[in-house]
Enzyme design. Structure first.
Site, mmCIF file in Angstrom:
data_model
loop_
_atom_site.group_PDB
_atom_site.id
_atom_site.type_symbol
_atom_site.label_atom_id
_atom_site.label_comp_id
_atom_site.label_asym_id
_atom_site.label_seq_id
_atom_site.Cartn_x
_atom_site.Cartn_y
_atom_site.Cartn_z
ATOM 1 N NE ARG A 1 -66.661 -38.418 8.767
ATOM 2 C CZ ARG A 1 -66.574 -37.383 9.607
ATOM 3 N NH1 ARG A 1 -65.840 -37.459 10.691
ATOM 4 N NH2 ARG A 1 -67.230 -36.262 9.355
ATOM 5 C CD GLU B 1 -68.433 -42.825 14.050
ATOM 6 O OE1 GLU B 1 -69.130 -41.796 14.166
ATOM 7 O OE2 GLU B 1 -67.208 -42.797 13.850
ATOM 8 C CG HIS C 1 -67.368 -39.154 15.834
ATOM 9 N ND1 HIS C 1 -67.705 -39.573 14.569
ATOM 10 C CD2 HIS C 1 -66.789 -37.926 15.658
ATOM 11 C CE1 HIS C 1 -67.358 -38.649 13.688
ATOM 12 N NE2 HIS C 1 -66.796 -37.639 14.333
HETATM 13 C C1 DGY Z 1 -66.601 -33.379 11.567
HETATM 14 O O1 DGY Z 1 -66.649 -32.169 11.693
HETATM 15 O O2 DGY Z 1 -66.596 -33.939 10.473
HETATM 16 C C2 DGY Z 1 -66.598 -34.166 12.822
HETATM 17 O O3 DGY Z 1 -66.194 -35.466 12.655
HETATM 18 C C3 DGY Z 1 -67.971 -34.103 13.422
HETATM 19 O O4 DGY Z 1 -67.817 -34.223 14.755
#
Ligand code: DGY
Length: 312
Positions: A231, A260, A278
């Site tokens: 993240r 994002e 992402h």
């Molecule tokens: C998650 O599963 O948290 C991913 O980042 C979504 O794509």
């Protein structure tokens, strides 16, 4: 009759078809006056299907007083106000494991592309530079380098296995030490000091907010690389940008960003960064498995059974 559920965002047609097969869906996507829309829904809605990237706040839970379950599409649940869900005794589920391999593949692609600079080498060819000016400059090998994994969970372990196959050594930092053979570092600064490539895999949320800061980047140093597959919130992005612009670290491979889908345009000018939008889990196979798991949790709950992947 199919149960009514609220869906937080726009979903691709294949996902919407899976949801529509089980539920009558009420989407919040594009709704201008959310309060009025929620007030207009059939009463007694017990479930919410949420998607990583859309916030589920206390106000939304309050607008659905019968809410019993939030089923998230995504392993990370930092988009959900977990304190609010806990207070209201709302079950939260996620979609772990089914995405481990794809996210680990993407993590290794970022390591390869950041150290070996394959995307830039391809541009060199496509731009006619190979013929005009000669070979692309030499890059950096993975073999013999140390990968420092910040967050050795299930995805971190899948990345470690792949990195070992590339001849890298592994070390890690985690909130809790694991029973693994890899050397452990007691904090992110020590891990950054002891590795060549710092791989961020820890979950987002309050506890990890900007844990990769100037001190960690200083420890990584001018020959060190940062890869973030987790993240954007884990990184002090303003400082990272400055460090890349001034070569205080060697490079970065990023799949995730603080805000994002907005990425500060200054990143686009960097030739020492590889930027993905992402896409860690973004294959049809994995996203379908994630959708099915999200729906399975909802179906189990409506059948009065225990959900499969409960976060809290
Ligand atoms: C998650 O599963 O948290 C991913 O980042 C979504 O794509």
């Amino acid at each position: 009759m199919k149960p009514n559920i609220v869906v937080t965002s726009r979903t691709p047609p294949w996902m919407q078809a899976l949801l529509d097969a089980e539920f009558t869906c009420h989407s919040l996507y594009g709704v201008a006056d959310r309060a009025a829309y929620l007030a207009s829904l059939p009463s007694g809605i017990r479930a919410l299907a949420s998607f990583a990237g859309t916030r589920v706040e206390a106000a939304l839970m309050d607008a659905l007083p019968q809410l019993e379950i939030i089923a998230n599409f995504g392993v990370g649940v930092d988009n959900i106000d977990l304190d609010a869900a806990k207070t209201r005794e709302v079950i939260v589920t996620n979609t772990p494991d089914v995405l481990n391999d794809c996210v680990a593949d993407a993590a290794m692609a970022l390591v390869l592309n950041t150290l070996r600079k394959f995307p830039r080498a391809e541009v060199h060819l496509r731009d006619g530079q190979w013929a005009a000016r000669g070979p692309y400059p030499l890059t950096t090998s993975l073999r013999g380098k140390t990968l420092g994994i910040l967050g050795l969970g299930r995805i971190g372990a899948a990345i470690a296995k792949r990195a070992e196959a590339f001849g890298m050594s592994i070390r890690y930092h985690n909130r809790h030490r694991k029973e693994v053979a890899y050397p452990y570092d007691s904090d992110p600064v020590a891990l950054a000091k002891n590795c060549d490539v710092l791989m961020i895999v820890a979950p987002g949320g309050r506890e990890t907010d900007q844990i990769v800061n100037a001190a960690v980047l200083d420890a990584l140093g001018p020959t060190g690389y940062l890869v973030n597959i987790a993240r954007g919130s884990l990184v002090d992005e303003v400082t990272l940008l400055q460090y890349l612009q001034t070569n205080k670290i060697a490079g970065a491979g990023l799949d995730v960003y603080a805000d994002e889908p907005r990425v500060p345009p200054e990143f686009f000018a960097l030739d020492n960064a590889v930027l993905l939008p992402h896409v860690g889990s973004a294959t049809l196979e994995t996203r379908t498995a994630m959708g099915k798991l999200q729906i399975e949790n909802l179906v189990l709950h409506f059948a009065g059974k225990a959900v499969r992947t409960r976060v809290m």
